[in-house]
Design a protein around this motif. Structure first.
Motif, PDB file in Angstrom:
ATOM      1  N   GLY A  12       0.854  -1.193   0.000  1.00 54.86           N
ATOM      2  CA  GLY A  12       0.000   0.000   0.000  1.00 54.86           C
ATOM      3  C   GLY A  12       0.885   1.237   0.000  1.00 54.86           C
ATOM      4  N   HIS A  13       0.312   2.370   0.375  1.00 58.41           N
ATOM      5  CA  HIS A  13       1.076   3.621   0.320  1.00 58.41           C
ATOM      6  C   HIS A  13       2.344   3.542   1.173  1.00 58.41           C
ATOM      7  N   VAL A  14       2.270   2.860   2.293  1.00 59.90           N
ATOM      8  CA  VAL A  14       3.403   2.874   3.226  1.00 59.90           C
ATOM      9  C   VAL A  14       4.381   1.729   2.949  1.00 59.90           C
ATOM     10  N   GLY A  15       3.861   0.517   2.681  1.00 62.58           N
ATOM     11  CA  GLY A  15       4.741  -0.620   2.390  1.00 62.58           C
ATOM     12  C   GLY A  15       5.597  -0.345   1.162  1.00 62.58           C
ATOM     13  N   ILE A  40       5.011  -9.059  -0.589  1.00 63.05           N
ATOM     14  CA  ILE A  40       3.837  -9.922  -0.661  1.00 63.05           C
ATOM     15  C   ILE A  40       2.588  -9.074  -0.404  1.00 63.05           C
ATOM     16  N   ASP A  41       1.624  -9.193  -1.302  1.00 64.20           N
ATOM     17  CA  ASP A  41       0.391  -8.397  -1.177  1.00 64.20           C
ATOM     18  C   ASP A  41      -0.775  -9.212  -1.748  1.00 64.20           C
ATOM     19  N   LYS A  42      -1.961  -8.931  -1.184  1.00 67.05           N
ATOM     20  CA  LYS A  42      -3.188  -9.593  -1.662  1.00 67.05           C
ATOM     21  C   LYS A  42      -3.521  -9.177  -3.086  1.00 67.05           C
ATOM     22  N   ARG A  48      -4.178   2.817  -5.206  1.00 66.47           N
ATOM     23  CA  ARG A  48      -4.061   4.188  -4.682  1.00 66.47           C
ATOM     24  C   ARG A  48      -5.293   4.470  -3.813  1.00 66.47           C
ATOM     25  N   LYS A  49      -5.231   3.951  -2.590  1.00 73.19           N
ATOM     26  CA  LYS A  49      -6.415   3.970  -1.719  1.00 73.19           C
ATOM     27  C   LYS A  49      -6.951   5.385  -1.466  1.00 73.19           C
ATOM     28  N   ILE A  50      -6.064   6.363  -1.403  1.00 78.96           N
ATOM     29  CA  ILE A  50      -6.545   7.725  -1.137  1.00 78.96           C
ATOM     30  C   ILE A  50      -7.379   8.276  -2.295  1.00 78.96           C
ATOM     31  N   LEU A  51      -7.318   7.599  -3.435  1.00 75.17           N
ATOM     32  CA  LEU A  51      -8.134   8.048  -4.577  1.00 75.17           C
ATOM     33  C   LEU A  51      -9.329   7.128  -4.797  1.00 75.17           C
ATOM     34  N   THR A  81      -2.090 -13.746   0.711  1.00 74.98           N
ATOM     35  CA  THR A  81      -2.604 -13.123   1.936  1.00 74.98           C
ATOM     36  C   THR A  81      -1.864 -13.707   3.127  1.00 74.98           C
ATOM     37  N   VAL A  82      -1.117 -12.857   3.817  1.00 75.67           N
ATOM     38  CA  VAL A  82      -0.371 -13.356   4.982  1.00 75.67           C
ATOM     39  C   VAL A  82      -1.354 -13.618   6.118  1.00 75.67           C
ATOM     40  N   THR A  83      -1.245 -14.806   6.718  1.00 76.34           N
ATOM     41  CA  THR A  83      -2.185 -15.151   7.794  1.00 76.34           C
ATOM     42  C   THR A  83      -1.529 -15.049   9.168  1.00 76.34           C
ATOM     43  N   ILE A 113       0.328  -3.872   6.671  1.00 77.33           N
ATOM     44  CA  ILE A 113      -0.938  -4.328   6.055  1.00 77.33           C
ATOM     45  C   ILE A 113      -2.083  -3.346   6.293  1.00 77.33           C
ATOM     46  N   GLY A 114      -1.757  -2.186   6.833  1.00 72.81           N
ATOM     47  CA  GLY A 114      -2.683  -1.060   6.798  1.00 72.81           C
ATOM     48  C   GLY A 114      -3.978  -1.210   7.566  1.00 72.81           C
ATOM     49  N   SER A 115      -5.013  -0.638   6.960  1.00 69.14           N
ATOM     50  CA  SER A 115      -6.307  -0.516   7.631  1.00 69.14           C
ATOM     51  C   SER A 115      -7.405  -0.943   6.675  1.00 69.14           C
ATOM     52  N   PRO A 267      -7.784  -0.363  12.123  1.00 69.56           N
ATOM     53  CA  PRO A 267      -6.624  -1.186  11.780  1.00 69.56           C
ATOM     54  C   PRO A 267      -7.075  -2.513  11.158  1.00 69.56           C
ATOM     55  N   ASN A 268      -6.292  -3.031  10.240  1.00 68.28           N
ATOM     56  CA  ASN A 268      -6.640  -4.272   9.551  1.00 68.28           C
ATOM     57  C   ASN A 268      -6.983  -5.386  10.570  1.00 68.28           C
ATOM     58  N   PRO A 269      -8.215  -5.917  10.544  1.00 72.19           N
ATOM     59  CA  PRO A 269      -8.591  -6.945  11.526  1.00 72.19           C
ATOM     60  C   PRO A 269      -7.776  -8.230  11.390  1.00 72.19           C
ATOM     61  N   GLY A 302       2.877   2.437   9.303  1.00 76.62           N
ATOM     62  CA  GLY A 302       1.641   2.736   8.570  1.00 76.62           C
ATOM     63  C   GLY A 302       0.415   2.573   9.456  1.00 76.62           C
ATOM     64  N   ASP A 303      -0.745   2.453   8.801  1.00 72.53           N
ATOM     65  CA  ASP A 303      -2.004   2.422   9.538  1.00 72.53           C
ATOM     66  C   ASP A 303      -2.087   1.250  10.518  1.00 72.53           C
ATOM     67  N   CYS A 304      -1.322   0.178  10.259  1.00 67.02           N
ATOM     68  CA  CYS A 304      -1.474  -1.007  11.118  1.00 67.02           C
ATOM     69  C   CYS A 304      -0.662  -0.910  12.402  1.00 67.02           C
ATOM     70  N   MET A 318      -3.815   7.858  11.137  1.00 62.12           N
ATOM     71  CA  MET A 318      -3.782   6.898  10.027  1.00 62.12           C
ATOM     72  C   MET A 318      -3.880   7.695   8.740  1.00 62.12           C
ATOM     73  N   ARG A 319      -2.724   8.160   8.274  1.00 59.75           N
ATOM     74  CA  ARG A 319      -2.699   8.977   7.054  1.00 59.75           C
ATOM     75  C   ARG A 319      -1.450   8.659   6.257  1.00 59.75           C
ATOM     76  N   CYS A 320      -1.578   8.860   4.953  1.00 60.20           N
ATOM     77  CA  CYS A 320      -0.447   8.644   4.059  1.00 60.20           C
ATOM     78  C   CYS A 320       0.761   9.499   4.416  1.00 60.20           C
ATOM     79  N   GLY A 321       0.478  10.763   4.742  1.00 59.16           N
ATOM     80  CA  GLY A 321       1.565  11.705   5.028  1.00 59.16           C
ATOM     81  C   GLY A 321       2.439  11.167   6.151  1.00 59.16           C
ATOM     82  N   ILE A 386      -1.354  21.351  -5.498  1.00 57.05           N
ATOM     83  CA  ILE A 386      -0.633  20.797  -4.337  1.00 57.05           C
ATOM     84  C   ILE A 386      -1.251  19.450  -3.965  1.00 57.05           C
ATOM     85  N   ARG A 387      -2.587  19.384  -4.037  1.00 58.34           N
ATOM     86  CA  ARG A 387      -3.288  18.140  -3.706  1.00 58.34           C
ATOM     87  C   ARG A 387      -2.848  17.006  -4.632  1.00 58.34           C
ATOM     88  N   ASN A 388      -2.719  17.343  -5.920  1.00 62.29           N
ATOM     89  CA  ASN A 388      -2.283  16.320  -6.874  1.00 62.29           C
ATOM     90  C   ASN A 388      -0.864  15.842  -6.579  1.00 62.29           C
TER      91      ASN A 388
HETATM   92  C1  LIG Z   1     -11.205   6.858   0.733  1.00 58.05           C
HETATM   93  C2  LIG Z   1      -9.943   7.180   1.511  1.00 58.05           C
HETATM   94  C3  LIG Z   1      -9.402   8.446   1.415  1.00 58.05           C
HETATM   95  C4  LIG Z   1      -8.242   8.762   2.104  1.00 58.05           C
HETATM   96  N1  LIG Z   1      -7.723   9.998   1.976  1.00 58.05           N
HETATM   97  C5  LIG Z   1      -6.568  10.296   2.564  1.00 58.05           C
HETATM   98  C6  LIG Z   1      -5.981  11.566   2.372  1.00 58.05           C
HETATM   99  O1  LIG Z   1      -6.546  12.402   1.700  1.00 58.05           O
HETATM  100  N2  LIG Z   1      -4.803  11.823   2.965  1.00 58.05           N
HETATM  101  C7  LIG Z   1      -4.146  10.897   3.726  1.00 58.05           C
HETATM  102  O2  LIG Z   1      -3.045  11.190   4.206  1.00 58.05           O
HETATM  103  N3  LIG Z   1      -4.683   9.696   3.943  1.00 58.05           N
HETATM  104  C8  LIG Z   1      -5.877   9.375   3.386  1.00 58.05           C
HETATM  105  N4  LIG Z   1      -6.435   8.152   3.587  1.00 58.05           N
HETATM  106  C9  LIG Z   1      -5.747   7.224   4.485  1.00 58.05           C
HETATM  107  C10 LIG Z   1      -4.656   6.477   3.711  1.00 58.05           C
HETATM  108  O3  LIG Z   1      -5.257   5.786   2.648  1.00 58.05           O
HETATM  109  C11 LIG Z   1      -3.947   5.523   4.624  1.00 58.05           C
HETATM  110  O4  LIG Z   1      -3.349   6.218   5.680  1.00 58.05           O
HETATM  111  C12 LIG Z   1      -2.858   4.773   3.856  1.00 58.05           C
HETATM  112  O5  LIG Z   1      -3.439   4.035   2.811  1.00 58.05           O
HETATM  113  C13 LIG Z   1      -2.102   3.838   4.787  1.00 58.05           C
HETATM  114  O6  LIG Z   1      -1.183   3.126   4.039  1.00 58.05           O
HETATM  115  P1  LIG Z   1      -0.735   1.675   4.491  1.00 58.05           P
HETATM  116  O7  LIG Z   1       0.253   1.223   3.459  1.00 58.05           O
HETATM  117  O8  LIG Z   1      -0.369   1.667   5.922  1.00 58.05           O
HETATM  118  O9  LIG Z   1      -2.049   0.778   4.380  1.00 58.05           O
HETATM  119  P2  LIG Z   1      -2.954   0.441   3.148  1.00 58.05           P
HETATM  120  O10 LIG Z   1      -2.942   1.528   2.156  1.00 58.05           O
HETATM  121  O11 LIG Z   1      -4.215  -0.031   3.746  1.00 58.05           O
HETATM  122  O12 LIG Z   1      -2.200  -0.777   2.449  1.00 58.05           O
HETATM  123  C14 LIG Z   1      -2.171  -2.069   2.996  1.00 58.05           C
HETATM  124  C15 LIG Z   1      -1.691  -3.027   1.928  1.00 58.05           C
HETATM  125  O13 LIG Z   1      -1.590  -4.305   2.531  1.00 58.05           O
HETATM  126  C16 LIG Z   1      -2.229  -5.273   1.721  1.00 58.05           C
HETATM  127  N5  LIG Z   1      -2.714  -6.298   2.637  1.00 58.05           N
HETATM  128  C17 LIG Z   1      -3.674  -6.158   3.581  1.00 58.05           C
HETATM  129  N6  LIG Z   1      -3.795  -7.297   4.293  1.00 58.05           N
HETATM  130  C18 LIG Z   1      -2.875  -8.156   3.787  1.00 58.05           C
HETATM  131  C19 LIG Z   1      -2.498  -9.479   4.122  1.00 58.05           C
HETATM  132  N7  LIG Z   1      -3.056 -10.142   5.129  1.00 58.05           N
HETATM  133  N8  LIG Z   1      -1.542 -10.071   3.380  1.00 58.05           N
HETATM  134  C20 LIG Z   1      -0.951  -9.402   2.353  1.00 58.05           C
HETATM  135  N9  LIG Z   1      -1.256  -8.144   2.013  1.00 58.05           N
HETATM  136  C21 LIG Z   1      -2.200  -7.529   2.727  1.00 58.05           C
HETATM  137  C22 LIG Z   1      -3.324  -4.509   1.002  1.00 58.05           C
HETATM  138  O14 LIG Z   1      -3.678  -5.165  -0.202  1.00 58.05           O
HETATM  139  C23 LIG Z   1      -2.658  -3.162   0.762  1.00 58.05           C
HETATM  140  O15 LIG Z   1      -1.936  -3.138  -0.440  1.00 58.05           O
HETATM  141  C24 LIG Z   1      -7.611   7.794   2.926  1.00 58.05           C
HETATM  142  C25 LIG Z   1      -8.167   6.522   3.030  1.00 58.05           C
HETATM  143  C26 LIG Z   1      -9.318   6.216   2.328  1.00 58.05           C
HETATM  144  C27 LIG Z   1      -9.887   4.830   2.443  1.00 58.05           C
END
Ligand SMILES: Cc1cc2nc3c(=O)[nH]c(=O)nc-3n(C[C@H](O)[C@H](O)[C@H](O)COP(=O)(O)OP(=O)(O)OC[C@H]3O[C@@H](n4cnc5c(N)ncnc54)[C@H](O)[C@@H]3O)c2cc1C
Length: 398
Positions: A12-15, A40-42, A48-51, A81-83, A113-115, A267-269, A302-304, A318-321, A386-388
């Motif tokens: 995801g954005h952080v990994g 490894i990713d699902k 691009r979850k933020i979009l 999918t990591v278990t 693995i985020g949220s 957080p990812n359950p 990241g979010d997790c 829990m934000r990309c920034g 700037i947003r883009n």
């Molecule tokens: C609609 C929306 C709008 C948002 N807008 C903003 C914004 O404007 N600004 C901002 O800063 N943040 C925003 N966020 C929050 C931002 O998306 C998250 O903070 C960011 O995605 C966190 O990145 P991450 O990599 O930690 O997790 P995620 O982006 O959730 O990535 C997790 C990755 O892990 C993978 N994964 C999950 N479980 C498993 C598993 N068991 N095994 C293998 N792979 C797995 C997923 O496929 C995914 O690729 C928004 C979120 C949403 C949903």
């Protein structure tokens, strides 16, 4: 000497940022040993979850193939999918694309693995904007509603079909409602409907928008949303969608053709079964250098993960920034740990500068920053640019 295996779970954005940073810092070598990288990713690509609201509004593709990234050269990708993680045996367990169980040994592991998007209760109806599938469902449903409206002779029913409720007025709700209102107006016009009959209601349980910043910013956002065709209703939550409308917490009923929930992240359950130490809220417990407690060689960001600034006790949102800065720092931390040097320590970005940018449809946006108690607000085209940049930076496209 054997290679070191570094596995990143979650692109995801952080990994993705972590993979880039670790590769750049180590240049694929540590202590004379080559580092073998595995992601490894699902998903088959980076989402691009933020979009996520984009495919709910139009047909934009928001999945980027891993091969798009130059830093991906030499990285092995496994779709699975990591278990669970066996931190004593330094091994992770996963299910591959065919549902078969498999294992991988690691020396270094990054759990990212985020949220997931919070869901309403199943009896509350509506549709939550959770993933690519629900985004496409939302798009199909409002399109179908407008097509029905074009053939509808009853004005009240036509108006209902041209109305949408967005429940939850965080940044995701604000961006979704603005882009929807603009796109629905365009579509209404091409179907011969009156564009100003489109109603997008944004429901906020609070008395103003943007609790992260000042009241002035909330008022400005409200004004720009109104110009886009969004009506914000304050102190009202959606309780349920049923029989062609939504019931609100104050007892009112709003006739709408669709209700979209954007009620935040949890957080990812899947972490609950993963075997790593968690906070009561379900985030991975790490130290100030993102090392997972009691699991040598394992890091989480990241979010997790619950990431706290040791100087002020502030937890990152829990934000990309926030996640992007953690990822960059993790590259340096990992190299320091491998070389036995003191590692950099987490620092909350909000202790340096509070900063938010919000997209409000093409050429409209709002950027807010606060430093030394001073508010800075940018609106319009520049804010949109700037947003883009921020969206692209979040997906490591810049
Ligand atoms: C609609 C929306 C709008 C948002 N807008 C903003 C914004 O404007 N600004 C901002 O800063 N943040 C925003 N966020 C929050 C931002 O998306 C998250 O903070 C960011 O995605 C966190 O990145 P991450 O990599 O930690 O997790 P995620 O982006 O959730 O990535 C997790 C990755 O892990 C993978 N994964 C999950 N479980 C498993 C598993 N068991 N095994 C293998 N792979 C797995 C997923 O496929 C995914 O690729 C928004 C979120 C949403 C949903």
């Amino acid at each position: 000497m054997n290679d070191l295996t570094c596995i990143v779970i979650g692109g995801g954005h952080v990994g993705l940022g972590a993979l880039k940073a670790i590769k750049e810092e180590t240049r694929d070598m540590a202590g004379g040993r080559r580092i073998r990288f595995i992601l490894i990713d699902k998903q088959p690509g980076h989402v691009r979850k933020i979009l996520l609201f984009r495919p709910a509004v139009g047909e934009e593709q928001i999945m980027i193939p891993w091969t798009h990234y130059s830093f991906f050269e030499g990285v092995e990708f496994i779709q699975g999918t990591v278990t669970s993680v066996d931190s004593r045996g330094k091994q992770l367990h996963y299910e591959d694309g065919q549902g078969k169980e498999a294992r991988l040994d690691y020396d270094l592991l990054v759990v990212a693995i985020g949220s997931i998007v919070r869901q309403p209760n199943p009896d509350q109806g509506g549709i939550a904007l959770t993933d690519l599938q629900t985004a496409a469902d939302i798009r199909r449903r409002w399109h179908a509603n407008l097509q029905r409206a074009a053939g509808e002779t009853n004005p009240a029913e036509r108006k209902r079909l041209m109305s949408i409720a967005v429940a939850g007025a965080g940044i995701s709700g604000v961006e979704t409602s603005a882009e929807l209102a603009l796109e629905m107006r365009k579509e209404a016009s091409s179907l011969g409907l009156t564009p100003s009959d489109i109603s997008v209601y944004l429901l906020s349980g609070e008395k103003r928008l943007f609790l992260e910043g000042s009241e002035k910013v909330g008022r400005k956002l409200d004004q720009i949303l109104r110009e886009c065709g969004v009506t914000v209703l304050y102190n009202r939550k959606v309780m349920q969608e049923e029989a062609g409308g939504v019931t609100l917490s104050n007892g009112d009923r709003l006739p709408v053709g669709l209700c979209i929930w954007t009620i935040g992240l949890i957080p990812n359950p899947a972490l609950r079964q993963m075997g790593l130490p968690l906070t009561p809220d379900g985030q991975v417990l790490v130290d100030e250098c993102y090392r997972v407690k009691g699991a040598p060689g394992v890091y989480s960001i990241g979010d997790c993960a619950r990431i706290v600034d040791p100087r002020n006790g502030k937890a990152d949102l829990m934000r990309c920034g926030e996640g992007g800065l953690q990822a960059d720092r993790l590259g340096k931390i990992l190299l320091s740990d491998l070389e036995g040097r003191p590692a950099p320590v987490h620092k909350s970005p909000s202790s340096i500068l509070e900063f938010f940018c919000i997209g409000l449809g093409e050429n409209r946006g709002l950027v807010w920053g606060r430093k030394w108690g001073l508010d800075m607000i940018i609106t319009g085209k520049l804010a949109w640019k700037i947003r883009n940049l921020a969206w692209d930076a979040g997906s490591r496209l810049r």
